[in-house]
Design an enzyme around this catalytic site. Structure first.
Site, PDB file in Angstrom:
ATOM      1  N   CYS A 104     125.120   8.409  -2.780  1.00 56.91           N
ATOM      2  CA  CYS A 104     124.079   9.300  -3.553  1.00 56.91           C
ATOM      3  C   CYS A 104     123.870  10.828  -3.046  1.00 56.91           C
ATOM      4  O   CYS A 104     123.351  11.049  -1.669  1.00 56.91           O
ATOM      5  CB  CYS A 104     122.836   8.624  -3.153  1.00 56.91           C
ATOM      6  SG  CYS A 104     121.138   9.555  -3.887  1.00 56.91           S
TER       7      CYS A 104
ATOM      8  N   CYS B  63     120.404  12.127  -2.089  1.00 56.87           N
ATOM      9  CA  CYS B  63     120.087  11.407  -0.942  1.00 56.87           C
ATOM     10  C   CYS B  63     120.573  12.154   0.318  1.00 56.87           C
ATOM     11  O   CYS B  63     119.670  12.404   1.223  1.00 56.87           O
ATOM     12  CB  CYS B  63     120.051   9.950  -0.695  1.00 56.87           C
ATOM     13  SG  CYS B  63     119.765   9.282  -2.356  1.00 56.87           S
ATOM     14  N   ASP B  64     121.843  12.094   0.591  1.00 56.06           N
ATOM     15  CA  ASP B  64     122.601  12.342   1.537  1.00 56.06           C
ATOM     16  C   ASP B  64     123.224  13.831   1.794  1.00 56.06           C
ATOM     17  O   ASP B  64     123.798  14.192   2.784  1.00 56.06           O
ATOM     18  CB  ASP B  64     123.506  11.224   2.089  1.00 56.06           C
ATOM     19  CG  ASP B  64     122.797   9.865   1.981  1.00 56.06           C
ATOM     20  OD1 ASP B  64     121.649   9.858   2.605  1.00 56.06           O
ATOM     21  OD2 ASP B  64     123.338   8.871   1.691  1.00 56.06           O
TER      22      ASP B  64
END
Ligand SMILES: Cc1cc2nc3c(=O)[nH]c(=O)nc-3n(C[C@H](O)[C@H](O)[C@H](O)COP(=O)(O)OP(=O)(O)OC[C@H]3O[C@@H](n4cnc5c(N)ncnc54)[C@H](O)[C@@H]3O)c2cc1C
Length: 309
Positions: A135, A138-139
């Site tokens: 992701c 997300c990261d």
């Protein structure tokens, strides 16, 4: 078989499930949750969450999921760490089989998520949710000025690679063939980005790491088996997601990929069966959106139960 008929049974214990549990417990529906094989859901696989509101310093995934569970249990959510094997939604109350035992409920909220598809290359398990992610939203921000890999050949891979150029100094996109599933426009956007290098006929044979984490990968050319080493401190696998809906055995309408389709708000094709989170979401797949949908599903279930009187 338990004699009791529950008001609501929640299947799955990610952000969607716990939020549905919190809302339905506070509505005095005495919900029962089956947490499933991965109690706490996908966030149990990640170390730092910086995009869930309310945690200015960020929070570890497992820590956040323990807190969500504690909060929902405090208001009366009953959690059993068991897996639902099959369901029968053709009769009312609905019937649910859990490790051999049958449960019955007037309504059901399905929050079983969608598994990221991983490569399964050697060394991957140890780096999941650390150097290797599925992701970029997300990261991605953890990899400022670093060299990262993206693996995949579809639209998501192109989108992730392009997004990552905001942070990374270099993005190498690896694809096992020289034909891309991605749309022309997405492919060309990636191709024309000076920070992205696209390399075809490359698969990841194994991941390399040192004391500070991911350090690179051994790549293989599937045509002749030749190998080479590449260095990177981050890698994003973008080869797809698989919604967890097999146990429903086609009783709830899904799209071709298995994502549950909503009929009205969060209600599925079966009256009284609701769904929330990544199991219905082909677009956002975030903890906050899953939690938001869990709230919606609990409110929808509560209103639907009220209407049945
Ligand atoms: C490595 C990684 C890092 C991520 N980082 C972030 C981040 O920083 N921020 C962010 O917002 N999002 C992040 N995400 C995405 C986020 O984890 C998901 O969007 C979110 O967890 C979806 O929540 P959910 O409740 O829909 O499902 P999930 O969290 O996937 O939970 C599904 C639940 O269903 C249960 N289940 C499945 N089958 C059954 C069954 N038969 N019976 C009973 N239970 C069952 C499982 O045990 C699990 O508890 C990340 C994802 C990954 C993989």
């Amino acid at each position: 078989m338990a004699d009791e008929v529950r008001n609501v049974i929640i299947i799955g214990s990610g952000p969607a499930g716990y939020t549905a549990g919190l809302y339905s417990a506070r509505a005095l529906l005495e919900p029962l949750m089956f947490a499933g094989y991965m109690s706490g859901g996908q966030l149990m696989l990640t170390s730092d969450i910086e995009n869930f509101p309310g945690y200015p310093e960020g929070i570890g995934g497992p820590e956040m999921m323990i807190q969500l569970r504690e909060q929902a249990e405090k208001f009366g959510l009953e959690v059993q760490d068991k897996n639902v094997e099959r369901v029968d939604f053709s009769t009312k109350p609905f019937r649910i089989w859990v490790e051999g035992e049958e449960f019955r409920s007037k309504s059901v909220i399905i929050c079983t998520g969608a598994e990221s598809i991983w490569l399964g290359a050697e060394g991957e398990e140890e780096q999941k949710g650390r150097g290797i992610s599925t992701c970029a939203t997300c990261d991605g921000a953890f990899f400022r000025e670093q060299e990262v890999l993206v693996i995949g050949g579809g639209d998501s891979a192109m989108e992730e690679a392009t997004f990552l150029t905001r942070f990374a100094s270099k993005v190498t996109l690896l694809h096992r063939r020289d034909v891309f599933r991605a749309s022309k426009v997405m492919y060309e956007r990636a191709l024309n980005n000076p920070k992205i290098e696209i390399r075809t006929f490359r698969t990841v044979k194994s991941w390399l790491s040192d004391e500070s984490g991911l350090s690179g990968a051994i790549l293989e050319d599937p045509r002749d088996g030749s190998t080479e080493e590449i260095s990177c401190t981050g890698a994003f696998i973008a080869i797809g997601h698989k919604p967890i809906t097999n146990f429903l055995d086609g009783q709830v309408q899904t799209d071709d990929s298995g994502y549950i389709l909503a009929k009205i708000h969060t209600m599925t094709s079966v009256d009284g069966v609701f769904a929330a989170g990544d199991v219905v979401d082909t677009r956002y797949r975030q903890a906050i959106t899953a939690a938001g949908m869990g709230c919606q599903a609990a409110i929808d279930a509560e209103k639907w139960l009220e209407e049945q009187h």
